[in-house]
Design an enzyme around this catalytic site. Sequence first.
Site, PDB file in Angstrom:
ATOM      1  N   ASP A 240     113.609   7.276 101.595  1.00  0.00           N
ATOM      2  CA  ASP A 240     114.176   8.369 101.073  1.00  0.00           C
ATOM      3  C   ASP A 240     114.412   9.616 101.745  1.00  0.00           C
ATOM      4  O   ASP A 240     115.544  10.316 101.571  1.00  0.00           O
ATOM      5  CB  ASP A 240     113.653   8.340  99.458  1.00  0.00           C
ATOM      6  CG  ASP A 240     112.263   8.877  99.520  1.00  0.00           C
ATOM      7  OD1 ASP A 240     111.630   8.918 100.619  1.00  0.00           O
ATOM      8  OD2 ASP A 240     111.643   8.734  98.571  1.00  0.00           O
ATOM      9  N   ASN A 299     103.690  15.110 106.277  1.00  0.00           N
ATOM     10  CA  ASN A 299     103.636  15.203 104.738  1.00  0.00           C
ATOM     11  C   ASN A 299     102.738  16.225 104.289  1.00  0.00           C
ATOM     12  O   ASN A 299     101.804  16.816 104.974  1.00  0.00           O
ATOM     13  CB  ASN A 299     102.877  14.036 104.241  1.00  0.00           C
ATOM     14  CG  ASN A 299     104.039  12.658 104.417  1.00  0.00           C
ATOM     15  OD1 ASN A 299     104.893  12.581 105.393  1.00  0.00           O
ATOM     16  ND2 ASN A 299     103.919  11.943 103.543  1.00  0.00           N
ATOM     17  N   GLY A 409     115.161  17.266  95.066  1.00  0.00           N
ATOM     18  CA  GLY A 409     114.906  17.608  93.683  1.00  0.00           C
ATOM     19  C   GLY A 409     114.039  18.936  93.547  1.00  0.00           C
ATOM     20  O   GLY A 409     114.223  19.819  92.763  1.00  0.00           O
TER      21      GLY A 409
END
Length: 490
Positions: A240, A299, A409
């Site tokens: 993604d 990350n 998002g």
Amino acid sequence: MPHNFLAIDLGAESGRAILATLDHEQLSLTDIHRFPNDPVRLPDGLHWNILGLWSEIKTALHIATHQHHAQLAGIGIDTWGVDFGLLDRTGALIGNPYHYRDQRTDGMVDEAFKRLPRERIFDLTGIQFMQLNTLYQLFSMVVRQSPALQIAATFLTMPDLFNYWLTGRKVCEFTMATTTQCYDPRRCEWSQPLLQALSIPTHIFPDVVQPGTVLGEVLPDVAEETGCGRVPVIAPACHDTGSAVAAVPAETQDFAWISSGTWSIMGAEASDPIVNAQSLKYNFTNEGGVNGTWRFSKNIMGLWLVQECRRTWAHSGEELSYDEITQLAAEAAPFRSFVDPDCDDFFQPGDMPARLQAYCRRTGQPVPETKGAIVRCVLESLALKYRWVLERLEELTGRHLAPLHLIGGGTKNRLLNQFTANSTGRTVIAGPVEATAIGNILMQAIGLKHLSSLGEARGVVRASFELELYEPKQTADWDEAYSRLQKVMK
């Protein structure tokens, strides 16, 4: 002539199906199906509801065909990384795929180092060390002498598994393969020396295909069940984040990006993997991108901390929307307490407010008591951690990275967007929100030769979606806060 595409975007918290129409240089999106993606706890651990997700994918195909009457030019699936399914020699799935937050990988990183030094593993893979990585999930099965691993014939990452069920083709898409920590980015092949050293069977790993590969048409039985017809299935960037970065509306090469969601992943595009002592020291990662690029990134725990706070409060009977939670944070006092979002304390599901309070108490800081204070602590800490990662990115790439593109998002959290601009001192360009689905669609269009290049695809993004700009404010206050965060991170 307009072309219709269906993007199936599966995140760690929810999934959605986006129907898109590409008409010349304009891309329009219709959100046709959304569904939760909740893990299921069984006696043997935490799993994904893989059959439920497969059912939702077929439901999305049915909705696109029957409710929206779309003649689809292509279908593409992207998901989160690291998790996988194993097939037996007949092609049947062996068991329910585990969730990356399952505890079976506890201690596996250190156990792996007993067989191969940390430096050697990084040299072979260029991937950051996280216990959730595919490598340690597989190694935990070796250590436990898992029967599933012993009878496995094929390893497929999550989107590869769905692509197999759609088309019958068993391959691993490049951006997913590189995230596993089983792939050698310099040799561009599965790392046989690493897998052999950890006794992971090498024969299970399939061929690797590039983003934009047309895998084949939907199988007859799926086509009949859903009514979608024999539509081509394209492997976009199946990871993604790989799809999201493909949709960054950048006009130059020297930009940084943050894919903001459950995880915040921050990085820059590189022409080659950066595998050296410094990238190992800072635990950066080299994951495959599109069009011959690499995502050099790190990350960060991300909005998972807020999601878990919200879940904890809901369990106690206090249902709050994300907008309500963010408003409480906006009203709370600034710069009271900070946490390192990547502390191991915050990795597992659980009572996140209590863990955040315990961290502040342990580090001698004021303990946030209200919901607003807790979430303000998280959002400020995330923005400050972004600054730390940006500084390391510039050090390792030797480039000044500006502007900072914020996608995904998480861009709906305008408070965090502004905090990010303030903390980093960079202009933040936020959007598009649906970057992952957009990148998925653009790579389908490139694979089918409706778009000619990544540059043209990013031009479509700029022409089709409204972006928001955030300029830095109160930078002196954020400089002082940054020095405080660095002290609690040590």
